[in-house]
Design a protein around this motif. Structure first.
Motif, short mmCIF file in Angstrom:
data_model
loop_
_atom_site.label_atom_id
_atom_site.label_comp_id
_atom_site.label_asym_id
_atom_site.label_seq_id
_atom_site.Cartn_x
_atom_site.Cartn_y
_atom_site.Cartn_z
N UNK A 141 0.61 -0.61 -0.17
CA UNK A 141 0.21 0.10 0.38
C UNK A 141 0.52 1.87 -0.07
N UNK A 142 1.61 1.44 1.47
CA UNK A 142 2.92 2.70 0.78
C UNK A 142 3.37 2.30 -0.25
N UNK A 143 3.90 1.63 -1.10
CA UNK A 143 5.02 1.74 -2.35
C UNK A 143 3.86 2.16 -3.75
N UNK A 144 2.54 1.34 -2.95
CA UNK A 144 1.75 2.09 -4.09
C UNK A 144 1.85 3.60 -4.66
N UNK A 145 1.65 3.91 -2.96
CA UNK A 145 1.30 5.73 -2.67
C UNK A 145 2.92 5.93 -2.76
N UNK A 146 3.53 5.66 -2.44
CA UNK A 146 5.01 6.75 -3.20
C UNK A 146 4.77 6.63 -4.43
N UNK A 147 4.97 5.57 -5.09
CA UNK A 147 4.77 5.94 -6.36
C UNK A 147 4.16 6.53 -6.97
N UNK A 148 2.34 6.40 -7.10
CA UNK A 148 2.04 7.37 -6.87
C UNK A 148 2.03 9.04 -7.00
N UNK A 149 2.86 9.34 -6.07
CA UNK A 149 3.71 9.96 -5.74
C UNK A 149 4.30 11.20 -6.43
N UNK A 150 5.64 10.17 -6.43
CA UNK A 150 6.63 10.39 -7.27
C UNK A 150 6.53 9.84 -8.77
N UNK A 151 6.04 9.26 -9.27
CA UNK A 151 5.11 9.45 -10.89
C UNK A 151 4.73 11.09 -10.70
N UNK A 152 3.68 11.60 -10.13
CA UNK A 152 3.40 13.01 -9.47
C UNK A 152 4.26 14.04 -10.04
N UNK A 153 5.16 14.08 -9.21
CA UNK A 153 6.71 14.60 -9.40
C UNK A 153 7.21 14.84 -10.49
N UNK A 154 7.66 13.41 -10.99
CA UNK A 154 8.10 13.22 -12.01
C UNK A 154 7.62 13.53 -13.55
N UNK A 155 6.26 13.94 -13.79
CA UNK A 155 5.19 14.10 -14.41
C UNK A 155 4.96 15.76 -14.47
N UNK A 156 5.02 16.34 -13.60
CA UNK A 156 4.76 17.62 -13.11
C UNK A 156 6.71 18.62 -13.84
N UNK A 157 7.85 17.16 -13.53
CA UNK A 157 9.14 17.75 -13.70
C UNK A 157 9.30 19.22 -12.18
N UNK A 158 8.54 18.42 -11.44
CA UNK A 158 9.12 19.07 -10.44
C UNK A 158 8.66 20.10 -9.37
N UNK A 159 7.36 21.16 -10.27
CA UNK A 159 6.43 22.15 -10.22
C UNK A 159 5.87 21.56 -9.23
#
Length: 244
Positions: free
Chosen positions: A23-41
């Motif tokens: 569960x925590x890995x999925x949540x972290x992956x979702x958050x990290x993906x959002x950070x990556x797709x927004x290029x840190x925005x």
């Protein structure tokens, strides 16, 4: 529910570490993906949390926040996990062995966090907004990750050996400390809120994996009125463990 690895509770909670890690890995992956797709925005909530910190900085609060945030780095986390290792053992040899193991767990978690931070290379808030020193990239927060890992290892150690009431108190204090360290990073303007959340999630994944392995460690009798007392069971899968 007995999550300390003793008695029949192990059979009921054998999958809990794996489920929590997933569960925590999925949540972290979702958050990290959002950070990556927004290029840190900035992500939702980052700007408002940052603005609130900038608008509420009386000198006394800043000094307190700096004191708290300082405990999340440097020698303090390492000292605390070594203490945790000694708390978790009953003999000198066992205490030394567990102290080394939990120290390795913390250092390995730090290395993973550093690798993730370098991979995403997210920029911190503007240095003009900082109220304390900071270095490196932003995501995930190093202080938040380190303090959460330390708190988790302290909780594991105290629930392994200490009386239930003392263990609850220690765990509560440890978790509150880790949360406070993470919040100070946002308050002092050196991290975005999503950086801190990412650090907590990454630490939760790492601790869940550790918990899944550590619950198999035998608990030797220590002759005290606590988890290691006679009758508590010398191994997680003791067949004569009393029902809980």
């Amino acid at each position: 529910m007995d999550w300390t690895g003793r008695g029949s509770g192990v059979h009921r909670t054998g999958r809990a570490p794996v489920l929590l890690a997933v569960v925590c890995a999925l949540l972290f992956a979702a958050l990290a993906t959002a950070v990556a797709l927004r290029h840190g925005a900035l992500l939702p909530g980052d700007a408002s949390a940052h603005a609130w910190g900038l608008a509420h900085r009386p000198p006394e609060a800043v000094a307190l926040a700096r004191g708290i945030t300082a405990t999340g780095t440097g020698p303090w986390p390492y000292v605390l996990v070594v203490i945790a290792g000694f708390l978790a053992g009953s003999t000198t040899r066992e205490r030394l062995r567990i102290a080394v193991v939990v120290l390795i767990v913390l250092v390995a978690g730090q290395l993973v966090r550093t690798g993730v931070m370098e991979l995403f290379a997210r920029a911190r808030p503007a240095p003009a907004d900082w109220a304390t020193h900071a270095s490196g990239f932003a995501f995930p927060s190093g202080h938040a990750t380190t303090s959460a890992l330390t708190a988790g290892l302290l909780c594991w150690a105290t629930t392994r050996r200490t009386r239930a009431d003392l263990a609850r108190t220690t765990c509560t204090l440890a978790v509150c400390w880790a949360v406070a360290v993470g919040l100070t990073r946002v308050y002092l303007g050196v991290h975005w809120a999503s950086d801190v959340i990412g650090g907590w999630l990454l630490a939760a994944v790492w601790l869940s994996l550790w918990w899944g392995w550590a619950r198999r460690l035998p608990v030797e009798s220590s002759g005290r009125d606590g988890p290691g007392a006679p009758g508590a069971g010398t191994a997680p899968d003791a067949s004569d463990a009393p029902p809980s």
